[in-house]
Design an enzyme around this catalytic site. Structure first.
Site, PDB file in Angstrom:
ATOM      1  N   THR A 226       0.812  -1.208   0.000  1.00  0.00           N
ATOM      2  CA  THR A 226       0.000   0.000   0.000  1.00  0.00           C
ATOM      3  C   THR A 226       0.857   1.275   0.000  1.00  0.00           C
ATOM      4  O   THR A 226       0.515   2.262  -0.645  1.00  0.00           O
ATOM      5  CB  THR A 226      -0.911  -0.027   1.247  1.00  0.00           C
ATOM      6  OG1 THR A 226      -1.764  -1.175   1.131  1.00  0.00           O
ATOM      7  CG2 THR A 226      -1.767   1.210   1.351  1.00  0.00           C
TER       8      THR A 226
ATOM      9  N   HIS B 244      -2.281  14.766   4.495  1.00  0.00           N
ATOM     10  CA  HIS B 244      -3.573  15.415   4.708  1.00  0.00           C
ATOM     11  C   HIS B 244      -3.511  16.360   5.897  1.00  0.00           C
ATOM     12  O   HIS B 244      -2.797  16.111   6.872  1.00  0.00           O
ATOM     13  CB  HIS B 244      -4.652  14.355   4.938  1.00  0.00           C
ATOM     14  CG  HIS B 244      -4.918  13.523   3.723  1.00  0.00           C
ATOM     15  ND1 HIS B 244      -5.763  13.936   2.724  1.00  0.00           N
ATOM     16  CD2 HIS B 244      -4.417  12.330   3.329  1.00  0.00           C
ATOM     17  CE1 HIS B 244      -5.789  13.007   1.772  1.00  0.00           C
ATOM     18  NE2 HIS B 244      -4.979  12.030   2.106  1.00  0.00           N
TER      19      HIS B 244
ATOM     20  N   CYS C 108      19.420   7.663 -16.723  1.00  0.00           N
ATOM     21  CA  CYS C 108      18.017   7.899 -17.061  1.00  0.00           C
ATOM     22  C   CYS C 108      17.904   9.304 -17.621  1.00  0.00           C
ATOM     23  O   CYS C 108      18.064  10.282 -16.896  1.00  0.00           O
ATOM     24  CB  CYS C 108      17.146   7.749 -15.814  1.00  0.00           C
ATOM     25  SG  CYS C 108      15.481   8.419 -16.006  1.00  0.00           S
TER      26      CYS C 108
ATOM     27  N   CYS D 294       9.642   8.154 -20.605  1.00  0.00           N
ATOM     28  CA  CYS D 294       9.836   6.980 -21.476  1.00  0.00           C
ATOM     29  C   CYS D 294       9.678   5.690 -20.691  1.00  0.00           C
ATOM     30  O   CYS D 294       9.732   4.600 -21.253  1.00  0.00           O
ATOM     31  CB  CYS D 294      11.163   7.038 -22.228  1.00  0.00           C
ATOM     32  SG  CYS D 294      12.563   6.239 -21.440  1.00  0.00           S
TER      33      CYS D 294
END
Lengths: 478, 424
Positions: free
Chosen positions: A40, A49, A399, A436
């Site tokens: 999770t 929050h 990357c 990508c």
């Protein structure tokens, strides 16, 4: 023999681990997957929050507000990205304005600070791309965004540095009382412990129900998300929620701490605790729904979609307590949203429970700070050049979408609880997380992983052991 | 800050041809910046043949074709940097590059030729529902694994999209002993070259399912299969047409996107159809002295035309510098707009500055669907001046027409050229 076994290396488990590492304690986190942040905790909104939404008087509300307040200092101590970008709950119908005010009132009672109601004009000034249909909004300046991976990883690394052990690929099969201890039976043998912290996410009911007569039920509630290109990150500055109405809770649109735009989640209750597949209906619904809050959203800018499972407990409340009929077994169950926001406070709460029962002495070697992976893009040109001079791997981009260097990837592998898989690298460095989606960097990242781990490329996986990338050498028979 | 006359971003086929051409047109201070460890770009992994039929009138493999240009660049003593990434370009043509030897360096360019190529559209961009297991590759990534690294990405393969790389990989994987079960294409026609359909699918009995798409990906760790559905005319999957294919590998060949992040950041206007820069007859972008060619400009299917286009960009960059030297710069002169209509998706270039153009200019474009027995028509304002019969045109094959300056000069009032498809 351990003092404490924590089941689950998600954000709750790792927050507990980090908190108890302040004390002299023999603790171990066991995780069924190959890395921290694999359930999770890896697939959610990444929102801290403010706390106006949690039910009045609930533990959820208390820990949400506490966790929110702690997050800023924690982000500094543990060096993970966190921004208080503010949250807006947008109301689209005049007749629903009373609900907006109710939410405001609830927020005040939950001790959420600096809440404000913005009228249409103020709202549009703040968020020019908000839909013309918006009539007002609740503004919570304390709402924030965090990188959920880095928060989880940072907590884990720091706990590890302070002496907590971690066992991966270790799946709990059974838990039972043996004399005055707990015996935790896993696929890798039996582990004995004084205390168990059950932070198993969607599996928490499974373990709770093995030790207690008073059963709980956790429903995996699937939430699907679309992540958009960094070109779209500036569409909104705050996190935009829709005021819940009879048609449901709505979806949020938020910038991420790394500058993408995130849209989600859906909410479908399912049975499969591993059911993280996305659906055509869900993804279509997301864009339609998000388009009601924010203008200029384009499906063409989606770079990936994913789904996560919230551990929904029937009463919609966190269960963080020692199980009444199972002494020494502490539940951290039902940690759905705002679980990520609450995680720092959850850790403290669990540590407090343990403190009240054990005679815990401070860990004299405790180090509260942790340095994250160095991000060369945050350095000045001169400092960066000095870095490259000393370590040329920081001059090689692997990357190209996220501009991640070989140096960062090597750091991700070599650091405590380092990356062992492509996803591990991705969550620690963002390599492969760009537009990508690893099309260019995957072969290179695999080469670095194989070299560093002294493995063959054939052994490199995406995440779990079965998720191999390459099947054989050319010309080699199956 | 070191200065160069021409800085070329990318050492693939476009960058190499542009560099050679600039040099042959009298420019010396040229630098090619290449991010990979060798020149040649994506051609290095295209080990199949079929390259160079137009340029060299013989069939070469990708690496052979690249080598012709690499040899030329070396013979012309053009400087280049390998393993070097351009991280930023400013409007005033300051190029920041980075590598492990020099660190981050800024250089000043008089002209820049953008030749960064393109990238493949990913699974994420398609939003295909399902799990996110290992075993899903873009066709080009798979090609790299097989042809450069020597590894097979899987044994039982489904290919989504009938772009050329996917077709080539269908054959390649088959030759390496994998079973390619099906190639599925969303559109009612293939996105690849006709010759690739014949040579890569038909010759190996690999079925091509047109008007089909993947509606679910199965398998939590490694992909175990996909659900294929037929789509209606709008491209939406039709209920009840689902078919399950087991596979351990899914290759995606679903489109190429020009890599224009650097261009976008420096303020270059991009075309919404091509995703490449808007250029004039000289292949110059909206920023003076910045040119674009090859797949970064618009995606090509034949490298021969990339080389041709790039040579033109190189020549025009050289011309730009010579003009700088004599201090007489672009007087815009008369501008003629190019408009694409009725079945034509775009044109490159988008405008022609009559004073700047050579004796001829090649207009390249793609059609929006498969059309049989049609005409490609060119209108000078309202008057049709070219009416070229075509037995078949398809989106997978780039088309071109040649315009003569002499002819354009015959129309002194001309303000717009329209290219359209017309039925017989």
């Amino acid at each position: 023999m351990y003092d404490v076994i924590i089941i689950g290396a998600g954000v709750s488990g790792c927050a507990c681990a980090r908190e108890i590492s302040r004390y002299q304690i023999k603790a171990c986190v066991i995780e069924k997957d190959e890395d921290v942040c694999s359930g999770t905790s890896k697939a959610n909104s990444g929102i801290v929050h403010a706390g106006y939404d949690a039910p009045l008087g609930s533990l959820m509300a208390e820990l949400n507000v506490q966790g929110n307040e702690m997050m800023g200092a924690l982000a500094k101590e543990l060096d993970f990205p966190f921004q208080r970008n503010g949250s807006l709950v947008v109301c689209f119908h005049e007749e629903e304005l009373p609900n907006l005010y109710d939410l405001y009132e609830k927020g005040l009672k939950n001790n959420v600070k600096e809440l404000q109601i913005l009228n249409k004009k103020e709202l549009r000034l703040k968020e020019p791309n908000i839909s013309e249909n918006a009539v007002a909004a609740l503004f919570a300046p304390s709402g924030g965004i965090v990188c959920p991976f880095e928060l989880n990883i940072a907590l884990a690394e720091n706990a590890y540095t302070n002496g907590v052990e971690f066992k991966f690929n270790t799946k709990v099969r059974n838990i039972f009382k043996k004399n005055d201890r707990w015996a935790v039976e896993t696929n890798r043998g039996m582990i004995e412990t004084q205390y168990v912290v059950n932070a198993a996410g969607v599996y928490a009911d499974l373990f709770h129900n093995k030790v207690s007569e008073k059963k709980i039920h956790i429903t995996p509630r699937r939430g699907e998300y679309c992540l958009m290109d960094k070109t779209e990150g500036g569409t909104v500055k705050s996190t935009i929620f829709q005021l819940p109405n009879q048609y449901g809770k709505g979806v949020l649109v938020t910038p991420t701490v790394h500058g993408n735009l995130l849209v989600g989640p859906t909410a479908i209750d399912i049975d499969d605790k591993e059911g993280t597949d996305t659906t055509r209906e869900g993804l279509e619904r997301l864009l339609n729904q998000a388009g009601k809050s924010v203008n200029h959203l384009s499906g063409r800018k989606i770079i990936t979609s994913f789904a996560g499972l919230r551990a929904h407990e029937e009463k919609h409340e966190f269960i963080i307590e020692e199980v009444k009929d199972a002494k020494g077994f502490i539940d951290v169950a039902g940690i759905e949203s705002p679980g990520l926001s609450s995680s720092p406070a959850i850790g403290v709460r669990v540590a407090d429970i343990l403190k009240s029962e054990m005679n815990l002495k401070p860990n004299p070697d405790y180090i509260g700070h942790r340095k994250g992976i160095l991000d060369p893009q945050k350095l000045s040109k001169d400092v960066r050049n000095e870095l490259i001079k000393n370590n040329p791997s920081y001059g090689t981009i692997i990357c190209r979408c996220e501009m991640i260097t070989e140096g960062e990837i090597i750091d991700a592998i070599r650091r405590p609880l380092g990356a062992r898989t492509l996803d591990g690298i991705k969550r620690r460095t963002r390599a492969g997380m760009g537009r990508c989606q690893a099309g260019f960097c995957m072969p290179k990242t695999m080469e670095i992983l194989a070299r560093e781990l002294k493995e063959s490329s054939l052994q490199i996986t995406k995440n779990r052991n079965e998720s191999i990338i390459l099947t054989n050498r050319n010309k080699e028979q199956a | 800050m070191r200065e160069y006359d021409v800085v070329i971003i990318g050492g693939g086929p476009a960058g190499l041809a542009a560099a050679a051409s600039a040099k042959k047109n009298g420019i010396d201070q040229i630098l090619i910046i290449e991010r990979d460890h060798e020149l040649g770009g994506i051609l290095n992994q295209c080990i199949h043949n079929g390259f160079g039929l137009h340029t060299f009138h013989e069939e070469l493999t990708g690496p052979e074709y690249a080598n012709r240009f690499i040899d030329e660049v070396k013979k012309l003593k053009i400087t280049y940097k390998l393993n070097t990434m351009v991280v930023n370009i400013t409007k005033s043509k300051v190029v920041t590059y980075m590598n492990s030897l020099e660190g981050m360096i800024e250089i000043q360019a008089k002209t820049i030729i953008l030749a960064m190529g393109c990238r493949e559209r990913s699974r994420g961009a398609l939003n295909i529902p399902g799990y996110r297991p290992a075993g899903i590759f873009s066709a080009g990534t798979a090609q790299r694994f097989v042809n450069i690294e020597g590894y097979m990405p899987g044994r039982e393969v489904v290919i989504l999209g009938s772009g050329d790389i996917g077709l080539i990989m269908a054959r390649r994987m088959t030759l390496e002993g994998a079973k390619v079960k099906v190639v599925a294409e969303l559109m009612p026609y293939s996105g690849g070259l006709k010759r690739n359909i014949v040579q890569c699918l038909n010759d190996f009995n690999i079925p091509l399912k047109l008007s089909h798409t993947i509606t679910k990906i199965h398998g939590k760790d490694r992909i175990t299969g996909i659900t294929l559905s037929k789509v209606d005319q709008k491209g939406s999957p039709m209920k009840g047409t689902e078919e399950y294919y087991s596979c351990d590998t899914l290759l995606l060949s679903v489109g190429l996107i020009p890599e224009n992040e650097l261009s976008d950041n420096m303020g270059i206007e991009l075309d919404t159809v091509t995703s490449g820069p808007n250029v004039n007859e000289s292949l110059e972008t909206n920023i003076e002295g910045v040119f674009a060619c090859g797949n970064v400009l618009h995606v090509h299917d034949l490298v021969d035309f990339v080389s041709e286009e790039a040579s033109l960009a190189g020549k025009n960059a050289a011309r730009f510098i010579k003009k700088l030297k004599v201090g007489k710069n672009n007087d815009l002169g008369k501008i003629i707009e190019l408009k694409s209509e009725n079945g034509i998706r775009y044109t490159v270039p988008g405008i022609i500055r009559l004073d700047q153009m050579d004796d001829t200019v090649v207009i390249r474009f793609r059609v929006a669907g498969v059309y049989k027995n049609c005409y490609i028509s060119v209108y000078f304002d309202k008057e049709r001046v070219i009416h070229k019969k075509k037995t078949v045109v398809a989106p997978g094959e780039m088309e071109s027409i040649l315009l003569d300056k002499a002819k354009l000069n015959d129309y002194p009032q001309l303000s717009q050229i329209t290219i359209k498809l017309e039925e017989v």
